[in-house]
Scaffold this motif. Sequence first.
Motif: not given
Length: 326
Positions: A224-231
């Motif tokens: 979940i955190i990766f998806c946000g940071l990915n953006t």
Amino acid sequence: MIKQQNVKLGFALAMLTSVMWGLVPIAMKYALVVIDPLTLAWSRLSISAVGITLWLAYKKQFPSLMMFKKRRRFILLMIAGFGLLGNFALFATAVQYLSATTAQVVGQTGIVIFMISSAFIFKEKLRPTQIIGITILLIGLALFFNENLADLFANMSSYGIGVWLALLASISWACYALAQKVLLRKLRAEQLLWLIYLICSIFLWPLASPTKIANADFSQLFAIIFCGLNTIIAYGALVMAMERWQAAQVSAITTLTPLFALIFSDLFALLWPEKFVMQYLNIIGYIGAVSVVAGAMFATVGHHLWQPRKGWLINRKKRTNNEICR
């Protein structure tokens, strides 16, 4: 002239963007085991909004909101905001039904929709190379779905629903991109993205269920955190790449996203078969995936390589150089 070191850095940043976009649907699919698509979309946008807020605060470059007193600009901002909101929400929902590779392959249609829409709205003439690229991309899509065409039109299975949702996400992205194209004349990319992420986060908040995140285990929370940071990382790298390299070349590299999604999907399935599923395609499907990427790439940068009256410009440059040496 662009310096050689800037070209290399621009290429590296463009590749980073493509890799991050290839990874994100895989992480999304894993995160969706514990949270719903709207909560995932909201968390991605909220993390991105916080990240860009910190960056703009550090740089002291917050945009002036007075410019949106003009009705036209405010309407364009809303179109961009709700366009991206729709893209994130619809794409997250589509990923529930599709593999990461399929979702990203369908996502390439956004380029086609954007180009055709730009031709009508901004009176931009489509180049022959763009028409050829779009045609190759559409043929590639037909080849990619060769085993599932019935699911798309006759039998509305979950797979078919996922594909149509991904297509709607691409249409929504094209709306965002068209409005963004106009607004970027007045704002820096990070300033505009900050405003858009705030709009999306605020409007998605009532529809999200943040408490579900508490049910995630460590690996799901990481996803979940990766998806946000990915953006943040992907769009940040994209902006920096375009500052150091030509936009057309950067766009060409980002069309490799579906191939990275395919590579990482299969790699993760081999490493962690209990958590990830391998993408199974026949040979025609693989040819279709490559054709989609090739079509998108040619539509983006084909005019730098070939012109109807001059032929292949690369060969032409080589001939010219040889003649100079003689």
